[in-house]
Design a protein around this motif. Structure first.
Motif, short mmCIF file in Angstrom:
data_model
loop_
_atom_site.label_atom_id
_atom_site.label_comp_id
_atom_site.label_asym_id
_atom_site.label_seq_id
_atom_site.Cartn_x
_atom_site.Cartn_y
_atom_site.Cartn_z
N TYR A 84 60.62 12.71 53.27
CA TYR A 84 59.88 13.80 52.61
C TYR A 84 59.83 13.60 51.11
CZ TYR A 84 58.99 16.75 56.68
OH TYR A 84 58.50 17.27 57.85
N ASP A 85 60.87 13.00 50.53
CA ASP A 85 60.84 12.66 49.12
C ASP A 85 59.66 11.73 48.83
OD1 ASP A 85 62.18 13.32 46.74
OD2 ASP A 85 63.25 11.42 46.69
N GLN A 86 59.44 10.78 49.72
CA GLN A 86 58.34 9.84 49.56
C GLN A 86 56.99 10.53 49.69
OE1 GLN A 86 59.30 6.85 52.48
NE2 GLN A 86 60.96 5.99 51.23
N MET A 87 56.84 11.39 50.67
CA MET A 87 55.58 12.07 50.88
C MET A 87 55.27 13.04 49.74
SD MET A 87 55.94 12.67 55.00
CE MET A 87 54.25 13.12 55.33
N ILE A 88 56.30 13.74 49.27
CA ILE A 88 56.11 14.65 48.14
C ILE A 88 55.75 13.85 46.89
CG2 ILE A 88 57.32 16.24 46.59
CD1 ILE A 88 58.93 17.13 49.11
N GLY A 89 56.44 12.73 46.68
CA GLY A 89 56.16 11.90 45.53
C GLY A 89 54.76 11.31 45.52
N MET A 90 54.17 11.18 46.70
CA MET A 90 52.80 10.67 46.81
C MET A 90 51.76 11.78 46.71
SD MET A 90 53.09 7.41 46.97
CE MET A 90 51.50 6.81 47.59
N GLY A 91 52.23 13.01 46.47
CA GLY A 91 51.31 14.13 46.27
C GLY A 91 50.66 14.65 47.53
N MET A 92 51.29 14.43 48.69
CA MET A 92 50.68 14.80 49.96
C MET A 92 51.03 16.21 50.42
SD MET A 92 51.47 11.21 51.90
CE MET A 92 50.52 11.64 53.33
N LEU A 122 67.12 14.68 46.02
CA LEU A 122 65.78 14.17 46.29
C LEU A 122 65.02 14.26 44.97
CD1 LEU A 122 64.81 15.66 49.77
CD2 LEU A 122 65.71 13.39 49.24
N ARG A 123 64.94 13.16 44.27
CA ARG A 123 64.44 13.19 42.89
C ARG A 123 62.94 13.42 42.80
NH1 ARG A 123 68.69 11.87 39.67
NH2 ARG A 123 70.41 10.74 40.65
N ARG A 124 62.19 12.94 43.77
CA ARG A 124 60.73 13.18 43.74
C ARG A 124 60.44 14.65 44.07
NH1 ARG A 124 58.74 11.66 40.53
NH2 ARG A 124 60.78 11.12 39.72
N ASP A 153 68.05 6.19 45.58
CA ASP A 153 68.46 7.05 44.48
C ASP A 153 67.99 6.47 43.15
OD1 ASP A 153 69.97 9.41 43.56
OD2 ASP A 153 71.30 7.94 42.65
N LYS A 154 68.05 5.16 43.01
CA LYS A 154 67.61 4.51 41.78
C LYS A 154 66.08 4.44 41.71
CE LYS A 154 71.79 1.66 41.63
NZ LYS A 154 72.35 0.28 41.69
N VAL A 155 65.46 4.09 42.82
CA VAL A 155 64.01 3.97 42.86
C VAL A 155 63.34 5.30 42.56
CG1 VAL A 155 62.05 3.58 44.41
CG2 VAL A 155 63.99 2.00 44.45
N SER A 156 63.82 6.35 43.18
CA SER A 156 63.17 7.65 43.06
C SER A 156 63.40 8.32 41.71
CB SER A 156 63.64 8.58 44.18
OG SER A 156 65.04 8.80 44.09
N ALA A 157 64.34 7.81 40.93
CA ALA A 157 64.66 8.43 39.64
C ALA A 157 63.61 8.11 38.58
CB ALA A 157 66.03 7.97 39.17
N ASP A 158 62.78 7.11 38.80
CA ASP A 158 61.80 6.68 37.81
C ASP A 158 60.40 6.70 38.43
OD1 ASP A 158 60.16 4.14 36.63
OD2 ASP A 158 61.46 5.00 35.08
N ARG A 159 59.46 7.38 37.79
CA ARG A 159 58.13 7.54 38.37
C ARG A 159 57.42 6.20 38.57
NH1 ARG A 159 55.89 12.66 34.72
NH2 ARG A 159 57.36 14.24 35.53
N GLU A 160 57.50 5.32 37.59
CA GLU A 160 56.82 4.03 37.70
C GLU A 160 57.48 3.15 38.75
OE1 GLU A 160 56.30 2.07 33.98
OE2 GLU A 160 55.20 3.74 33.07
N TRP A 204 57.52 0.70 44.15
CA TRP A 204 58.23 0.54 45.43
C TRP A 204 57.35 0.99 46.59
CZ3 TRP A 204 59.90 2.93 49.77
CH2 TRP A 204 60.95 2.35 50.47
N MET A 205 56.69 2.12 46.44
CA MET A 205 55.84 2.63 47.51
C MET A 205 54.68 1.69 47.78
SD MET A 205 57.19 5.41 48.69
CE MET A 205 55.83 6.12 49.63
N ASP A 206 54.12 1.11 46.74
CA ASP A 206 53.01 0.17 46.91
C ASP A 206 53.46 -1.05 47.69
OD1 ASP A 206 50.24 -0.69 46.25
OD2 ASP A 206 51.28 -2.26 45.14
N GLU A 207 54.63 -1.57 47.36
CA GLU A 207 55.10 -2.81 47.99
C GLU A 207 55.69 -2.59 49.37
OE1 GLU A 207 57.88 -4.39 45.20
OE2 GLU A 207 56.33 -5.06 43.79
N ASN A 208 56.37 -1.46 49.57
CA ASN A 208 57.14 -1.26 50.80
C ASN A 208 56.51 -0.32 51.81
OD1 ASN A 208 59.98 -2.63 50.31
ND2 ASN A 208 59.38 -1.66 48.38
N VAL A 209 55.48 0.41 51.39
CA VAL A 209 54.83 1.35 52.31
C VAL A 209 53.33 1.08 52.39
CG1 VAL A 209 54.35 3.78 52.83
CG2 VAL A 209 56.57 3.12 51.90
N LEU A 210 52.64 1.18 51.29
CA LEU A 210 51.18 1.06 51.31
C LEU A 210 50.71 -0.31 51.79
CD1 LEU A 210 50.26 2.94 48.02
CD2 LEU A 210 50.32 3.83 50.36
#
Length: 281
Positions: A57-65, A82-84, A249-256, A261-267
């Motif tokens: 859900y952190d990932q989905m929220i971070g993607m603006g969904m 959940l930083r996002r 925890d480290k990935v989600s702490a920084d917007r860029e 990460w989402m581009d490489e590991n999900v999209l």
């Protein structure tokens, strides 16, 4: 028509923008692969329900969904925030979200009420708690038989519920081993149910019949995605990937860093990637 289909098709045919959607699994069997497919397809304005929102859900929220999240506990299990999700709540980034917080007991009862076709859940709860002060969905009713004051909240009725499981048989029955959270109730409460599984077997011969949590007539679509719960674990198949939760925890702490990460590991990833990620666990 067969319930068996690729995950991409199962998501595309059963979810739409603005839907109320639940992704359930407690400690293990968290349907990450299904969540990633939803992210790849770019759905918008979703209301997300989950007893314990975590990384997916952190990932989905971070993607603006997400426009709204209905939940009890939210956190990166065993790690922290959940930083996002926090960025969305505190700073409206990438968009503002509405949050509706409940207790674990309330969430479980709301799913059960939805599964029973009831408009609300009535239970003992929230005695001495402050949540009713900030959540207008928490009401009280008086038992007509005892006069006891009880808590009442709206039933959960998702448009779609996604779960992960160990096995389905060729008929479409779904088997779960190990911890069973609210997957059954969340599925029965939903209009449509999409299940990812580690494998499809001819039948469940030799296995305890009570493991068949969902009979085939309750399931809309089944997709085979080996490793589909990673980084959570699937009992009997692979362990929890603790390093992945620490990394998040480290990935989600920084917007860029999150976006990269989402581009490489999900999209740019596919469901087959999950099978590779669980090797060696």
């Amino acid at each position: 028509m067969s319930k068996m289909m690729p995950l991409e098709q199962a998501v595309r045919e059963n979810l739409k923008d603005g839907d109320i959607v639940a992704f359930e699994g407690f400690t293990h069997l968290i349907p990450h692969a299904a969540g990633h497919e939803v992210i790849r397809q770019g759905f918008k304005d979703l209301t997300l329900i989950r007893m314990t929102p975590d990384v997916i859900y952190d990932q989905m929220i971070g993607m603006g969904m997400a426009k709204k999240v209905i939940f009890s506990y939210a956190g990166n299990p065993g790690v922290g925030l959940l930083r996002r999700m926090r960025d969305a709540i505190e700073n409206g980034y990438p968009r503002t979200i509405e949050t509706v917080e409940h207790s674990h007991a309330a969430m479980a009862n709301a799913y059960e009420a939805g599964a029973a076709g009831l408009p609300c859940a009535v239970f003992r709860g929230y005695k001495g708690a402050d949540l009713p002060k900030v959540n207008p969905d928490i009401k009280s009713v008086t038992c007509p038989f005892t006069g006891e004051e009880l808590a009442a909240i709206p039933a959960h009725r998702p448009d779609v519920t996604f779960i992960h499981a160990q096995k389905a048989n060729e008929k479409g029955d779904v088997l779960i081993e190990g911890i069973v959270g609210v997957q059954k109730e969340a599925a029965l409460a939903a209009k449509r149910v999409v299940v990812t599984v580690e494998e499809v077997v001819p039948d469940f011969e030799g296995l305890h019949p009570n493991l068949t949590v969902l009979p085939h007539w309750t399931v809309t679509a089944i997709a085979v995605v080996k490793g589909g719960a990673h980084p959570s674990y699937t009992h009997g198949y692979y362990a929890r990937d603790n390093a992945a939760y620490l990394e998040w925890d480290k990935v989600s702490a920084d917007r860029e860093l999150f976006s990269k990460w989402m581009d490489e590991n999900v999209l740019k990833a596919t469901p087959e990637v999950f099978a590779e990620r669980v090797k060696g666990l």
